[in-house]
Motif scaffolding. Structure first.
Motif, PDB file in Angstrom:
ATOM      1  N   PHE A 199       0.828  -1.211   0.000  1.00 18.39           N
ATOM      2  CA  PHE A 199       0.000   0.000   0.000  1.00 18.39           C
ATOM      3  C   PHE A 199       0.860   1.258   0.000  1.00 18.39           C
ATOM      4  O   PHE A 199       0.638   2.187  -0.791  1.00 18.39           O
ATOM      5  CB  PHE A 199      -0.916  -0.013   1.223  1.00 18.39           C
ATOM      6  N   ASN A 200       1.868   1.292   0.876  1.00 20.06           N
ATOM      7  CA  ASN A 200       2.669   2.504   1.049  1.00 20.06           C
ATOM      8  C   ASN A 200       3.712   2.703  -0.051  1.00 20.06           C
ATOM      9  O   ASN A 200       4.347   3.770  -0.101  1.00 20.06           O
ATOM     10  CB  ASN A 200       3.367   2.482   2.412  1.00 20.06           C
ATOM     11  N   ILE A 201       3.914   1.711  -0.877  1.00 20.46           N
ATOM     12  CA  ILE A 201       4.804   1.872  -2.025  1.00 20.46           C
ATOM     13  C   ILE A 201       4.007   2.092  -3.301  1.00 20.46           C
ATOM     14  O   ILE A 201       4.273   3.023  -4.066  1.00 20.46           O
ATOM     15  CB  ILE A 201       5.743   0.650  -2.182  1.00 20.46           C
ATOM     16  N   PHE A 202       2.982   1.266  -3.510  1.00 16.43           N
ATOM     17  CA  PHE A 202       2.251   1.339  -4.780  1.00 16.43           C
ATOM     18  C   PHE A 202       1.327   2.553  -4.856  1.00 16.43           C
ATOM     19  O   PHE A 202       1.168   3.145  -5.932  1.00 16.43           O
ATOM     20  CB  PHE A 202       1.460   0.049  -5.009  1.00 16.43           C
ATOM     21  N   VAL A 203       0.694   2.942  -3.755  1.00 17.25           N
ATOM     22  CA  VAL A 203      -0.194   4.112  -3.797  1.00 17.25           C
ATOM     23  C   VAL A 203       0.577   5.385  -4.163  1.00 17.25           C
ATOM     24  O   VAL A 203       0.187   6.110  -5.096  1.00 17.25           O
ATOM     25  CB  VAL A 203      -0.957   4.286  -2.473  1.00 17.25           C
ATOM     26  N   PRO A 204       1.703   5.697  -3.486  1.00 12.25           N
ATOM     27  CA  PRO A 204       2.471   6.872  -3.923  1.00 12.25           C
ATOM     28  C   PRO A 204       3.029   6.718  -5.339  1.00 12.25           C
ATOM     29  O   PRO A 204       3.039   7.690  -6.103  1.00 12.25           O
ATOM     30  CB  PRO A 204       3.612   6.948  -2.897  1.00 12.25           C
ATOM     31  N   THR A 205       3.486   5.506  -5.678  1.00 11.12           N
ATOM     32  CA  THR A 205       4.041   5.294  -7.017  1.00 11.12           C
ATOM     33  C   THR A 205       3.003   5.518  -8.100  1.00 11.12           C
ATOM     34  O   THR A 205       3.255   6.216  -9.095  1.00 11.12           O
ATOM     35  CB  THR A 205       4.611   3.863  -7.138  1.00 11.12           C
ATOM     36  N   LEU A 206       1.818   4.930  -7.913  1.00 12.76           N
ATOM     37  CA  LEU A 206       0.746   5.118  -8.899  1.00 12.76           C
ATOM     38  C   LEU A 206       0.294   6.573  -8.954  1.00 12.76           C
ATOM     39  O   LEU A 206      -0.036   7.081 -10.036  1.00 12.76           O
ATOM     40  CB  LEU A 206      -0.434   4.202  -8.559  1.00 12.76           C
ATOM     41  N   SER A 207       0.274   7.245  -7.808  1.00 16.79           N
ATOM     42  CA  SER A 207      -0.089   8.665  -7.788  1.00 16.79           C
ATOM     43  C   SER A 207       0.922   9.488  -8.582  1.00 16.79           C
ATOM     44  O   SER A 207       0.546  10.339  -9.399  1.00 16.79           O
ATOM     45  CB  SER A 207      -0.156   9.172  -6.344  1.00 16.79           C
ATOM     46  N   ILE A 208       2.202   9.213  -8.345  1.00 17.40           N
ATOM     47  CA  ILE A 208       3.260   9.945  -9.062  1.00 17.40           C
ATOM     48  C   ILE A 208       3.178   9.681 -10.559  1.00 17.40           C
ATOM     49  O   ILE A 208       3.266  10.609 -11.380  1.00 17.40           O
ATOM     50  CB  ILE A 208       4.647   9.552  -8.505  1.00 17.40           C
ATOM     51  N   LEU A 209       2.989   8.424 -10.937  1.00 16.73           N
ATOM     52  CA  LEU A 209       2.868   8.083 -12.363  1.00 16.73           C
ATOM     53  C   LEU A 209       1.663   8.778 -12.994  1.00 16.73           C
ATOM     54  O   LEU A 209       1.745   9.294 -14.118  1.00 16.73           O
ATOM     55  CB  LEU A 209       2.753   6.572 -12.535  1.00 16.73           C
ATOM     56  N   SER A 210       0.543   8.804 -12.287  1.00 18.68           N
ATOM     57  CA  SER A 210      -0.663   9.460 -12.809  1.00 18.68           C
ATOM     58  C   SER A 210      -0.430  10.947 -13.017  1.00 18.68           C
ATOM     59  O   SER A 210      -0.797  11.514 -14.063  1.00 18.68           O
ATOM     60  CB  SER A 210      -1.837   9.243 -11.848  1.00 18.68           C
ATOM     61  N   PHE A 211       0.188  11.592 -12.012  1.00 20.59           N
ATOM     62  CA  PHE A 211       0.458  13.029 -12.142  1.00 20.59           C
ATOM     63  C   PHE A 211       1.371  13.307 -13.339  1.00 20.59           C
ATOM     64  O   PHE A 211       1.154  14.260 -14.093  1.00 20.59           O
ATOM     65  CB  PHE A 211       1.087  13.574 -10.860  1.00 20.59           C
ATOM     66  N   TYR A 212       2.383  12.459 -13.524  1.00 20.70           N
ATOM     67  CA  TYR A 212       3.337  12.722 -14.604  1.00 20.70           C
ATOM     68  C   TYR A 212       2.771  12.381 -15.978  1.00 20.70           C
ATOM     69  O   TYR A 212       3.249  12.920 -16.984  1.00 20.70           O
ATOM     70  CB  TYR A 212       4.655  11.990 -14.339  1.00 20.70           C
ATOM     71  N   ILE A 213       1.796  11.527 -16.049  1.00 23.02           N
ATOM     72  CA  ILE A 213       1.110  11.304 -17.325  1.00 23.02           C
ATOM     73  C   ILE A 213       0.420  12.597 -17.764  1.00 23.02           C
ATOM     74  O   ILE A 213       0.518  13.017 -18.927  1.00 23.02           O
ATOM     75  CB  ILE A 213       0.092  10.152 -17.203  1.00 23.02           C
ATOM     76  N   PHE A 214      -0.268  13.252 -16.816  1.00 22.08           N
ATOM     77  CA  PHE A 214      -0.919  14.527 -17.125  1.00 22.08           C
ATOM     78  C   PHE A 214       0.120  15.623 -17.406  1.00 22.08           C
ATOM     79  O   PHE A 214      -0.079  16.477 -18.280  1.00 22.08           O
ATOM     80  CB  PHE A 214      -1.829  14.955 -15.975  1.00 22.08           C
ATOM     81  N   ILE A 215       1.223  15.597 -16.652  1.00 20.02           N
ATOM     82  CA  ILE A 215       2.273  16.598 -16.857  1.00 20.02           C
ATOM     83  C   ILE A 215       2.876  16.479 -18.257  1.00 20.02           C
ATOM     84  O   ILE A 215       3.033  17.472 -18.980  1.00 20.02           O
ATOM     85  CB  ILE A 215       3.375  16.446 -15.781  1.00 20.02           C
ATOM     86  N   ILE A 216       3.207  15.245 -18.659  1.00 16.18           N
ATOM     87  CA  ILE A 216       3.802  15.029 -19.985  1.00 16.18           C
ATOM     88  C   ILE A 216       2.826  15.420 -21.086  1.00 16.18           C
ATOM     89  O   ILE A 216       3.199  16.047 -22.087  1.00 16.18           O
ATOM     90  CB  ILE A 216       4.238  13.558 -20.140  1.00 16.18           C
ATOM     91  N   ALA A 217       1.559  15.070 -20.881  1.00 17.64           N
ATOM     92  CA  ALA A 217       0.540  15.446 -21.868  1.00 17.64           C
ATOM     93  C   ALA A 217       0.444  16.962 -22.005  1.00 17.64           C
ATOM     94  O   ALA A 217       0.316  17.495 -23.123  1.00 17.64           O
ATOM     95  CB  ALA A 217      -0.811  14.862 -21.472  1.00 17.64           C
ATOM     96  N   SER A 218       0.522  17.681 -20.891  1.00 16.16           N
ATOM     97  CA  SER A 218       0.454  19.149 -20.939  1.00 16.16           C
ATOM     98  C   SER A 218       1.695  19.737 -21.605  1.00 16.16           C
ATOM     99  O   SER A 218       1.605  20.697 -22.380  1.00 16.16           O
ATOM    100  CB  SER A 218       0.311  19.715 -19.524  1.00 16.16           C
ATOM    101  N   ILE A 219       2.850  19.165 -21.297  1.00 17.88           N
ATOM    102  CA  ILE A 219       4.096  19.673 -21.887  1.00 17.88           C
ATOM    103  C   ILE A 219       4.097  19.487 -23.398  1.00 17.88           C
ATOM    104  O   ILE A 219       4.559  20.358 -24.149  1.00 17.88           O
ATOM    105  CB  ILE A 219       5.315  18.971 -21.240  1.00 17.88           C
ATOM    106  N   LEU A 220       3.566  18.366 -23.867  1.00 16.33           N
ATOM    107  CA  LEU A 220       3.528  18.108 -25.315  1.00 16.33           C
ATOM    108  C   LEU A 220       2.624  19.084 -26.053  1.00 16.33           C
ATOM    109  O   LEU A 220       2.761  19.263 -27.272  1.00 16.33           O
ATOM    110  CB  LEU A 220       3.078  16.663 -25.574  1.00 16.33           C
TER     111      LEU A 220
END
Length: 304
Positions: A199-220
């Protein structure tokens, strides 16, 4: 009757990184240097952010909190390690070990969620810049930090409470995994550790990945090269810190049990609890113009 025949362990012997006496002094000097750099680097980062008015932003508020976590994480572990390099028999009492275990869990879990909170800050800064000051207000940042420490405290309490119910009497030498010394059933502990760790590894990891998917999409969607470079520079240091921390965790916990050795497990633990806290201030200072400017002003040099 069965329990009466056991001798309950009241102190543990720490196996250490090596049994070779000729390596004790070099390792002592090596980790002493790392600890000094960790303390100085993180204290300088916290001081810079506190004294520099242009760093009074949510991003640097979260960064100072991460520096505090790194400083505490290293301080919980490294001084005891340094003392052990000078001792023939590396012992620690049961009470001291459980106290240390609690704080290691607390700061490790807090680090995971602090990196997720910093990813959210990058997401808001790049994807919703016009609403940044509202979305990342001082109150929101304070609640984020409180939430990070609260989750860390709850996780550490759960881990430690489960560990306290285990009877240790098989042996008193800790090589890497404490539950190997248990002479009572450790099934509940293994399930709890597995669930909480996941829980304490995958929840932050998935949150970070989700945020960066939106970040990369915005940067493009940014047309100008200068705008893209500025957006990438906003989160490049954070990406490096995430890869270092979660990469070492993944190497330690996600590899098959048949792969690697106990020494590799120790090396991975040392990396994310001692080496990473030293590297984080370097990452944020060397790759951040605002921090460089604050250092320059603090030293009395107005030019970079």
């Amino acid at each position: 009757m069965a329990e009466e025949n056991h001798f309950t362990v009241t102190e543990f012997i720490l196996a250490g990184l090596t049994d070779k006496l000729e390596l004790q002094l070099p390792l002592l000097l090596f980790f002493l240097g790392i600890y000094v750099l960790t303390v100085v680097g993180n204290l300088v980062m916290i001081t810079l952010i506190g004294l520099s008015s242009h760093l009074y932003t949510p991003m640097y508020y979260l960064l100072s909190s991460q520096s505090f976590i790194d400083l505490c994480q290293s301080t919980v572990i490294t001084p005891k390690m340094l003392v052990n390099f000078m001792m023939e028999k590396n012992t620690i009492s049961y009470t001291d070990f459980m106290t240390c275990y609690f704080f290691v869990c607390l700061f490790a879990i807090a680090e995971c969620y602090m990196l997720a909170a910093m990813a959210y800050d990058c997401y808001v800064a790049i994807c919703n810049p016009l609403l940044y000051n509202v979305t990342m207000s001082n109150q929101v940042c304070s609640w984020l930090v409180v939430g990070v420490y609260s989750i860390g405290k709850m996780g550490a309490t759960a881990h430690t409470a489960c560990m306290l119910r285990v009877l240790f009497c098989k042996d008193d030498t800790i090589h890497h995994y404490l539950l190997e010394l248990s002479c009572s059933s450790a099934f509940i502990n293994e399930v709890v550790v597995l669930c909480l760790s996941a829980f304490n590894i995958f929840v932050p990891t998935l949150s970070i990945l989700s945020f960066y998917i939106f970040i990369i999409a915005s940067i493009l969607h940014i047309r100008s090269t200068e705008g893209r470079d500025k957006a990438f520079s906003t989160c490049s240091s954070h990406v490096s810190a995430v890869l270092l921390f979660f990469g070492s965790l993944a190497f330690m916990y996600l590899k098959p049990s048949s792969v690697g050795s106990m020494d590799q497990g120790k090396a991975s633990s040392v990396f994310y609890t001692i080496i990473v806290p030293m590297l984080n201030p370097l990452i944020y200072s060397l790759r951040n113009k605002d921090v460089k400017m604050a250092i320059s002003k603090l030293l009395g040099n107005r030019s970079l």
